[in-house]
Motif scaffolding. Sequence first.
Motif, PDB file in Angstrom:
ATOM      1  N   GLN A 139       1.400  -1.261   0.064  1.00 57.06           N
ATOM      2  CA  GLN A 139       0.559   0.125   0.150  1.00 57.06           C
ATOM      3  C   GLN A 139       0.835   1.246  -0.057  1.00 57.06           C
ATOM      4  O   GLN A 139       0.355   2.900  -0.836  1.00 57.06           O
ATOM      5  N   VAL A 140       1.871   1.471   1.212  1.00 60.48           N
ATOM      6  CA  VAL A 140       2.962   2.099   0.603  1.00 60.48           C
ATOM      7  C   VAL A 140       3.168   2.733  -0.841  1.00 60.48           C
ATOM      8  O   VAL A 140       3.417   3.529  -1.155  1.00 60.48           O
ATOM      9  N   VAL A 141       4.130   2.269  -1.315  1.00 62.61           N
ATOM     10  CA  VAL A 141       4.228   2.167  -3.303  1.00 62.61           C
ATOM     11  C   VAL A 141       3.230   2.371  -3.734  1.00 62.61           C
ATOM     12  O   VAL A 141       3.216   3.153  -4.271  1.00 62.61           O
ATOM     13  N   ASP A 142       1.611   1.517  -3.747  1.00 64.09           N
ATOM     14  CA  ASP A 142       0.793   2.832  -4.120  1.00 64.09           C
ATOM     15  C   ASP A 142      -0.160   3.446  -4.163  1.00 64.09           C
ATOM     16  O   ASP A 142       0.003   4.997  -4.722  1.00 64.09           O
ATOM     17  N   ARG A 143       1.040   4.302  -2.727  1.00 69.40           N
ATOM     18  CA  ARG A 143       0.153   5.911  -2.242  1.00 69.40           C
ATOM     19  C   ARG A 143       1.785   6.482  -3.080  1.00 69.40           C
ATOM     20  O   ARG A 143       0.949   7.690  -3.653  1.00 69.40           O
ATOM     21  N   HIS A 144       2.928   6.156  -3.707  1.00 64.53           N
ATOM     22  CA  HIS A 144       3.242   7.210  -3.899  1.00 64.53           C
ATOM     23  C   HIS A 144       4.029   6.970  -5.643  1.00 64.53           C
ATOM     24  O   HIS A 144       5.032   7.234  -5.930  1.00 64.53           O
ATOM     25  N   VAL A 145       3.836   6.112  -6.358  1.00 67.92           N
ATOM     26  CA  VAL A 145       4.159   5.561  -6.977  1.00 67.92           C
ATOM     27  C   VAL A 145       3.190   6.704  -8.469  1.00 67.92           C
ATOM     28  O   VAL A 145       4.578   6.865  -9.107  1.00 67.92           O
ATOM     29  N   SER A 146       2.446   6.981  -8.389  1.00 67.35           N
ATOM     30  CA  SER A 146       2.654   7.664  -9.387  1.00 67.35           C
ATOM     31  C   SER A 146       2.550   9.326  -9.420  1.00 67.35           C
ATOM     32  O   SER A 146       3.248   9.567 -10.365  1.00 67.35           O
ATOM     33  N   GLN A 147       3.067   9.650  -8.233  1.00 69.31           N
ATOM     34  CA  GLN A 147       3.807  10.802  -7.756  1.00 69.31           C
ATOM     35  C   GLN A 147       5.282  10.540  -8.725  1.00 69.31           C
ATOM     36  O   GLN A 147       5.913  11.931  -9.384  1.00 69.31           O
ATOM     37  N   VAL A 148       5.795   9.636  -8.244  1.00 71.96           N
ATOM     38  CA  VAL A 148       7.784   9.554  -8.972  1.00 71.96           C
ATOM     39  C   VAL A 148       7.266   8.864 -10.157  1.00 71.96           C
ATOM     40  O   VAL A 148       8.370   9.719 -10.914  1.00 71.96           O
ATOM     41  N   SER A 149       5.938   8.839 -10.735  1.00 68.48           N
ATOM     42  CA  SER A 149       5.967   8.095 -12.227  1.00 68.48           C
ATOM     43  C   SER A 149       5.776   8.927 -12.748  1.00 68.48           C
ATOM     44  O   SER A 149       5.949   9.542 -14.736  1.00 68.48           O
ATOM     45  N   ALA A 150       5.132  10.185 -12.650  1.00 68.53           N
ATOM     46  CA  ALA A 150       5.402  11.411 -13.499  1.00 68.53           C
ATOM     47  C   ALA A 150       6.187  12.433 -13.622  1.00 68.53           C
ATOM     48  O   ALA A 150       6.124  13.200 -14.461  1.00 68.53           O
ATOM     49  N   TYR A 151       7.622  12.112 -12.425  1.00 78.78           N
ATOM     50  CA  TYR A 151       8.473  12.922 -13.295  1.00 78.78           C
ATOM     51  C   TYR A 151       9.455  12.641 -14.268  1.00 78.78           C
ATOM     52  O   TYR A 151       9.338  11.126 -14.614  1.00 78.78           O
ATOM     53  N   ALA A 152       9.240  13.501 -15.212  1.00 79.62           N
ATOM     54  CA  ALA A 152       9.817  13.035 -17.007  1.00 79.62           C
ATOM     55  C   ALA A 152      11.643  12.682 -16.911  1.00 79.62           C
ATOM     56  O   ALA A 152      11.345  12.135 -17.877  1.00 79.62           O
ATOM     57  N   GLY A 153      12.105  12.786 -15.988  1.00 84.01           N
ATOM     58  CA  GLY A 153      13.330  11.924 -16.245  1.00 84.01           C
ATOM     59  C   GLY A 153      13.887  10.753 -15.652  1.00 84.01           C
ATOM     60  O   GLY A 153      14.218  10.209 -16.159  1.00 84.01           O
ATOM     61  N   VAL A 154      12.667  10.527 -14.567  1.00 80.75           N
ATOM     62  CA  VAL A 154      11.915   8.930 -14.289  1.00 80.75           C
ATOM     63  C   VAL A 154      11.379   8.733 -15.810  1.00 80.75           C
ATOM     64  O   VAL A 154      12.253   7.139 -15.913  1.00 80.75           O
ATOM     65  N   ARG A 155      10.553   8.734 -16.500  1.00 77.57           N
ATOM     66  CA  ARG A 155       9.847   8.119 -17.429  1.00 77.57           C
ATOM     67  C   ARG A 155      10.943   7.616 -18.149  1.00 77.57           C
ATOM     68  O   ARG A 155      11.089   6.387 -19.293  1.00 77.57           O
ATOM     69  N   GLN A 156      11.624   8.847 -18.961  1.00 73.41           N
ATOM     70  CA  GLN A 156      12.965   9.103 -19.682  1.00 73.41           C
ATOM     71  C   GLN A 156      13.650   7.669 -19.215  1.00 73.41           C
ATOM     72  O   GLN A 156      13.830   6.579 -20.332  1.00 73.41           O
ATOM     73  N   GLN A 157      14.715   7.142 -18.238  1.00 73.17           N
ATOM     74  CA  GLN A 157      15.564   6.674 -17.843  1.00 73.17           C
ATOM     75  C   GLN A 157      14.371   5.246 -17.714  1.00 73.17           C
ATOM     76  O   GLN A 157      15.016   4.042 -18.194  1.00 73.17           O
ATOM     77  N   MET A 158      13.428   5.203 -17.416  1.00 72.02           N
ATOM     78  CA  MET A 158      12.391   3.320 -17.593  1.00 72.02           C
ATOM     79  C   MET A 158      11.929   3.428 -18.766  1.00 72.02           C
ATOM     80  O   MET A 158      11.918   1.807 -19.599  1.00 72.02           O
TER      81      MET A 158
END
Length: 232
Positions: A101-120
């Motif tokens: 649940q704790v990952v569910d809570r934060h994952v959408s914020q992390v995946s909204a960052y352009a630099g994170v998406r670029q890497q993935m």
Amino acid sequence: MSEHNFPAAIAIDGPAASGKTTVGKMLADRLGYLFLDTGSMYRAATFAALQRGVDIDNELAIVALAEQIDIEITNADEQTDGYYYLVYVDGEDVTQAIRTQVVDRHVSQVSAYAGVRQQMVKLQRQYGERGRVVMVGRDIGTVVLPQAPLKLYIIASAEERARRRWLERQAKGDSTPYETILADVIRRDKIDSGREHSPLRPAEDAVIIDSSGRDPDLVLEEILRLSCFTMP
Ligand code: CDP
């Protein structure tokens, strides 16, 4: 079936807990294709940030972390403890830890960052280049593999999706209440669809599949009835 000229890459997108991972895995197994659940990569980066105490609001630090960690996904031959594949961050098995649940809570914020998406996306395209792949996520048909010959977009009502996720969690001994899960599913969908970079939406040429009230077997059958699987 593998003798056939099936689509070399199949992109599956859809909102949280729409059944895309279950159906995608079944489809990949049926075709003898590689299966990649891209959500597990965003979850792995989120878990690493939480574990290492990196502030989720600090975009620069989160992007730096995403660039620095080594995420490895190995397809398990059999379901391992109900997981279709194992996920490692810097050699540590995080398969179970990323589904909390704790990952569910934060994952959408992390995946909204352009630099994170670029890497993935860079890592995901490396998988895509090998062909014979079923890739599941939010932006696979629109951004990661826009040339994929088959794009599916799987939907279901929020209540049904939350109920499925609740049952899944219960089976794993997690007693998070249904209401909490429903609220989270709705909240994540809102962030995922409203974000600036690669928002969740069907590609123009995606086939929309409604999985409401239907078992994964039936959804798989519907997919296998599509002309790209039935025509020689
Ligand atoms: O399994 P579930 O549908 O709950 O989520 P997931 O597929 O594991 O994805 C978790 C989160 O990662 C999503 O809510 C998105 O915020 C993000 N994600 C993304 O941004 N792009 C992807 N291709 C896959 C996931």
